[in-house]
Scaffold this motif. Structure first.
Motif, short mmCIF file in Angstrom:
data_model
loop_
_atom_site.label_atom_id
_atom_site.label_comp_id
_atom_site.label_asym_id
_atom_site.label_seq_id
_atom_site.Cartn_x
_atom_site.Cartn_y
_atom_site.Cartn_z
N ALA A 199 9.03 9.04 -15.35
CA ALA A 199 8.69 8.55 -14.11
C ALA A 199 7.09 8.29 -14.16
CB ALA A 199 8.95 9.44 -13.08
N ALA A 200 6.44 9.22 -14.56
CA ALA A 200 5.00 8.83 -14.60
C ALA A 200 4.37 8.00 -15.69
CB ALA A 200 4.11 10.44 -14.81
N PHE A 201 5.12 8.44 -16.91
CA PHE A 201 4.60 7.34 -18.03
C PHE A 201 4.95 5.89 -17.50
CE2 PHE A 201 5.65 11.13 -21.03
CZ PHE A 201 4.59 11.75 -20.53
N THR A 202 6.07 5.59 -17.00
CA THR A 202 6.26 4.36 -16.76
C THR A 202 5.38 3.62 -15.60
OG1 THR A 202 8.81 4.69 -17.08
CG2 THR A 202 8.05 2.66 -15.62
N THR A 203 5.05 4.49 -14.60
CA THR A 203 4.14 4.11 -13.57
C THR A 203 2.80 3.98 -14.14
OG1 THR A 203 5.30 5.41 -11.92
CG2 THR A 203 2.89 4.71 -11.39
N LEU A 204 2.17 4.67 -15.02
CA LEU A 204 0.86 4.77 -15.59
C LEU A 204 1.07 3.28 -16.73
CD1 LEU A 204 0.14 8.24 -16.34
CD2 LEU A 204 -1.02 6.88 -14.50
N GLU A 205 1.88 3.15 -17.44
CA GLU A 205 2.11 2.09 -18.38
C GLU A 205 2.08 0.73 -17.51
OE1 GLU A 205 5.21 2.70 -21.08
OE2 GLU A 205 4.53 4.41 -22.00
N VAL A 210 3.37 22.50 -6.30
CA VAL A 210 4.46 21.08 -6.53
C VAL A 210 5.23 20.90 -5.28
CG1 VAL A 210 6.03 19.93 -8.00
CG2 VAL A 210 4.08 21.12 -8.95
N GLY A 211 6.08 21.94 -4.90
CA GLY A 211 6.96 21.82 -3.87
C GLY A 211 6.22 21.59 -2.41
N GLY A 212 5.40 22.62 -2.24
CA GLY A 212 4.44 22.51 -1.06
C GLY A 212 3.69 21.13 -0.72
N VAL A 213 3.10 20.54 -1.86
CA VAL A 213 2.33 19.42 -1.62
C VAL A 213 2.99 18.00 -2.12
CG1 VAL A 213 0.23 18.20 -2.29
CG2 VAL A 213 0.45 20.70 -2.12
N LEU A 267 0.73 -1.15 0.00
CA LEU A 267 0.05 -0.08 0.10
C LEU A 267 0.83 1.29 0.16
CD1 LEU A 267 -2.50 1.36 -0.03
CD2 LEU A 267 -2.70 1.09 2.62
N GLY A 268 1.83 1.20 0.79
CA GLY A 268 2.94 2.30 0.84
C GLY A 268 3.59 2.66 -0.58
N GLY A 269 3.76 1.57 -1.20
CA GLY A 269 4.41 1.43 -2.64
C GLY A 269 3.42 2.26 -3.70
N ARG A 270 2.12 1.68 -3.43
CA ARG A 270 1.01 2.36 -4.33
C ARG A 270 0.89 3.96 -3.89
NH1 ARG A 270 -1.73 0.30 -8.60
NH2 ARG A 270 -2.46 -1.50 -7.51
N VAL A 271 0.72 4.24 -2.82
CA VAL A 271 0.69 5.72 -2.52
C VAL A 271 1.74 6.55 -3.18
CG1 VAL A 271 0.36 7.39 -0.67
CG2 VAL A 271 -0.77 5.30 -0.45
N VAL A 272 2.96 5.76 -3.11
CA VAL A 272 4.06 6.68 -3.55
C VAL A 272 4.10 6.70 -5.01
CG1 VAL A 272 6.57 6.56 -3.89
CG2 VAL A 272 5.74 6.26 -1.42
N ASP A 273 3.79 5.84 -5.74
CA ASP A 273 3.43 5.63 -7.27
C ASP A 273 2.53 6.78 -7.53
OD1 ASP A 273 5.01 3.49 -7.60
OD2 ASP A 273 3.48 2.18 -7.93
N VAL A 274 1.20 6.94 -6.84
CA VAL A 274 0.46 7.83 -7.30
C VAL A 274 0.97 9.32 -6.87
CG1 VAL A 274 -1.90 9.17 -6.39
CG2 VAL A 274 -1.67 6.63 -6.69
N MET A 275 1.70 9.54 -5.85
CA MET A 275 2.26 10.97 -5.52
C MET A 275 3.27 11.21 -6.70
SD MET A 275 2.06 13.54 -3.69
CE MET A 275 1.13 12.62 -2.41
N THR A 276 4.05 10.15 -7.22
CA THR A 276 4.98 10.48 -8.00
C THR A 276 4.41 11.13 -9.41
OG1 THR A 276 6.47 8.61 -7.29
CG2 THR A 276 6.85 9.21 -9.50
N VAL A 277 3.23 10.22 -9.88
CA VAL A 277 2.70 10.75 -11.08
C VAL A 277 2.19 12.20 -10.96
CG1 VAL A 277 0.58 10.44 -12.39
CG2 VAL A 277 1.69 8.42 -11.64
N PHE A 278 1.74 12.65 -9.71
CA PHE A 278 1.46 13.88 -9.45
C PHE A 278 2.47 14.89 -9.48
CE2 PHE A 278 -2.76 12.27 -7.92
CZ PHE A 278 -3.46 13.16 -8.92
N THR A 279 3.67 14.34 -8.74
CA THR A 279 4.92 15.28 -8.94
C THR A 279 5.53 15.21 -10.20
OG1 THR A 279 5.55 14.23 -6.53
CG2 THR A 279 7.24 15.36 -8.06
N CYS A 280 5.38 14.42 -10.93
CA CYS A 280 5.83 14.65 -12.43
C CYS A 280 4.84 15.72 -13.20
CB CYS A 280 6.03 13.24 -13.16
SG CYS A 280 7.20 12.14 -12.44
N PHE A 281 3.59 15.33 -13.11
CA PHE A 281 2.61 16.06 -13.71
C PHE A 281 2.87 17.52 -13.42
CE2 PHE A 281 -1.59 18.40 -13.73
CZ PHE A 281 -2.00 18.18 -15.02
#
Length: 465
Positions: free
Chosen positions: A352-358, A406-409, A147-161
């Motif tokens: 990073a985001a593309f790899t996670t989404l794919e 991006v930085g603050g969140v 679950l922690g890995g999944r949450v980090v994945d989501v946060m990564t996509v938002f960070t890249c976005f």
């Protein structure tokens, strides 16, 4: 720009990553590093150890190979400095000449504290055989579970976005004066170009821009500082004797609105595990010290640049300070180089985001790897990502505000919130298994306070931005 280096870090560290993102490190690196660990399939591409180290030493795991202390500090410095640095004068003008560096110093101290916690959690998890930990996402999975890995994945996509949207704002604002066109129209013109770049799967085509990126960023900052100093010298009254209207030592009300813009420089945890894994093994105990050295150096440079920019351009300085430069061949050259740098850094950041989404698309489609996915579907996903980033860039046309979000969140979550949780989860698991805890009561209290502080920063950054 600092994102590029981060992204690179992720690419180089993902052992067994089959995506093949061979991009070097640099501004985009932050985002790239994340992807890599997550996908387990090379998603990142920030700063390659060899490129960042300038050939000082070849990365390796043996005692004879790997990065030395200086090379690690250079890697970290590359991950920090980038396009975000051009918002620093705006932050100093808005927050104050004393308050803003105080916020930067606080962010730096918190970042080093949580880095130590993350590395302690990582080392304990690896020693116990709970999983591999070559990247930030690996550490999250090993310490906090799937679950922690999944949450980090989501946060990564938002960070890249968020980083990609910030890039679009920066490029459009920088080009607006050069071509005499509105920022919104320029975003519209940049969107199809960035969509085409997002389709690249082999990042070797853009890795050559690493040197260009370093040259454009540092030459741009030097030129901006030179122009600001000229304006200070031409003023009837020295800005050091009497601050320009609106400039003060502190504007407390603006503290949270600028926090993300300056803290962003030091909130690069998702790139650091891969840099550490490239360090000479016998020197890894001094990794935090090498990071601190890089932080202090960039803090000093950024503070000087911020003060000069705020005093030279005044309270109304733009969040993209290069737009303050008067038309001249030199100014135009600097602006064009910065835009080209970010344009070709974008595929590395987005990877990073593309790899996670794919990877998620693979699960839905029932295929083993992204190469087996339907080609048009992948291109459509990447194009939609860019289109949404363009919409965000038009909706929030201020580079400083967008960077603050991006930085603050996102970056605050990955730097302040998750690392203490990693160590707390490891400690809790050890206690459940009867192995005894590794965190004492005072330290545990500090970790919980840091988690709460992270949540507060994220919430206030949203409200203030």
């Amino acid at each position: 720009g600092g994102a590029r280096a981060r992204a690179r870090a992720g690419d180089g560290a993902g052992a067994g990553a089959g995506a093949g993102a061979g991009a070097g490190r640099g501004p985009a690196a932050r985002a790239g590093a994340l992807a890599r660990g997550r996908a387990g399939a090379g998603a990142r591409g920030p700063v390659r150890p060899e490129a960042a180290a300038g050939g000082v030493e070849e990365a390796g795991s043996g005692e004879g190979g790997g990065l030395g202390k200086l090379a690690v500090s250079m890697n970290v410095a590359k991950a920090i400095m980038g396009a975000g640095g051009f918002a620093i004068p705006w932050a100093f003008a808005k927050g104050g000449l004393a308050l803003t560096p105080a916020i930067m110093a606080s962010a730096m101290a918190v970042s080093l504290f949580t880095l130590q916690a993350m590395l302690q959690a990582k080392n304990e998890a690896v020693t116990r055989g709970w999983g591999v930990a070559n990247s930030y996402a690996d550490i999250a999975r090993a310490t906090m579970g799937p679950l922690g890995g999944r949450v980090v994945d989501v946060m990564t996509v938002f960070t890249c976005f968020g980083i990609c949207a910030s890039y679009m704002v920066f490029m459009a604002a920088t080009l607006a004066d050069v071509v005499s066109m509105s920022q919104i129209r320029l975003v519209a013109y940049l969107t199809p170009v960035m969509m085409s770049l997002s389709w690249l799967r082999d990042l070797s085509y853009v890795s050559v821009t690493s040197a260009l990126g370093n040259v454009s960023v540092y030459s741009g900052m030097a030129f901006v500082a030179f122009v600001a100093l000229q304006r200070m010298g031409a003023a009837a009254t020295s800005p050091l004797a009497a601050f320009p209207a609106g400039i003060a030592w502190a504007h407390p009300a603006a503290a949270f609105s600028i926090f993300g813009s300056v803290a962003y420089l030091f909130f690069i945890h998702f790139t650091l595990p891969e840099i550490e894994s490239s360090m000479r093994e016998k020197l890894r105990g001094s990794f935090v010290g090498s990071v601190a050295t890089a932080f202090l150096g960039t803090f000093t440079i950024s503070s000087i640049f911020g003060i000069i920019g705020a005093l030279g351009f005044g309270a109304g300085v733009s969040s993209v300070v290069v737009t303050e430069l008067a038309a001249s061949p030199a100014a135009t050259t600097v602006k064009v180089l910065l835009v080209l740098n970010l344009l070709f850094t974008f595929p590395v950041v987005g990877r990073a985001a593309f790899t996670t989404l794919e990877r998620e698309m693979c699960k839905v489609s029932g295929v083993a790897q992204s190469d087996d996915l339907n080609g048009p579907a992948v291109l459509a996903m990447r194009s939609a990502f860019v289109a949404l980033a363009a919409f965000c860039a038009v909706s929030i046309p201020s580079f400083g505000r967008l960077l603050g979000l991006v930085g603050g969140v996102c970056c605050s979550a990955l730097t302040i919130f998750f690392p203490p949780l990693m160590l707390l989860r490891v400690d809790s698991r050890l206690r459940r298994e009867g192995a005894g805890g590794i965190v004492g009561a005072p330290y545990k209290a500090a970790l919980y306070l840091t988690v709460m502080f992270g949540l507060g920063v994220m919430g206030l950054s949203v409200l203030e931005s």
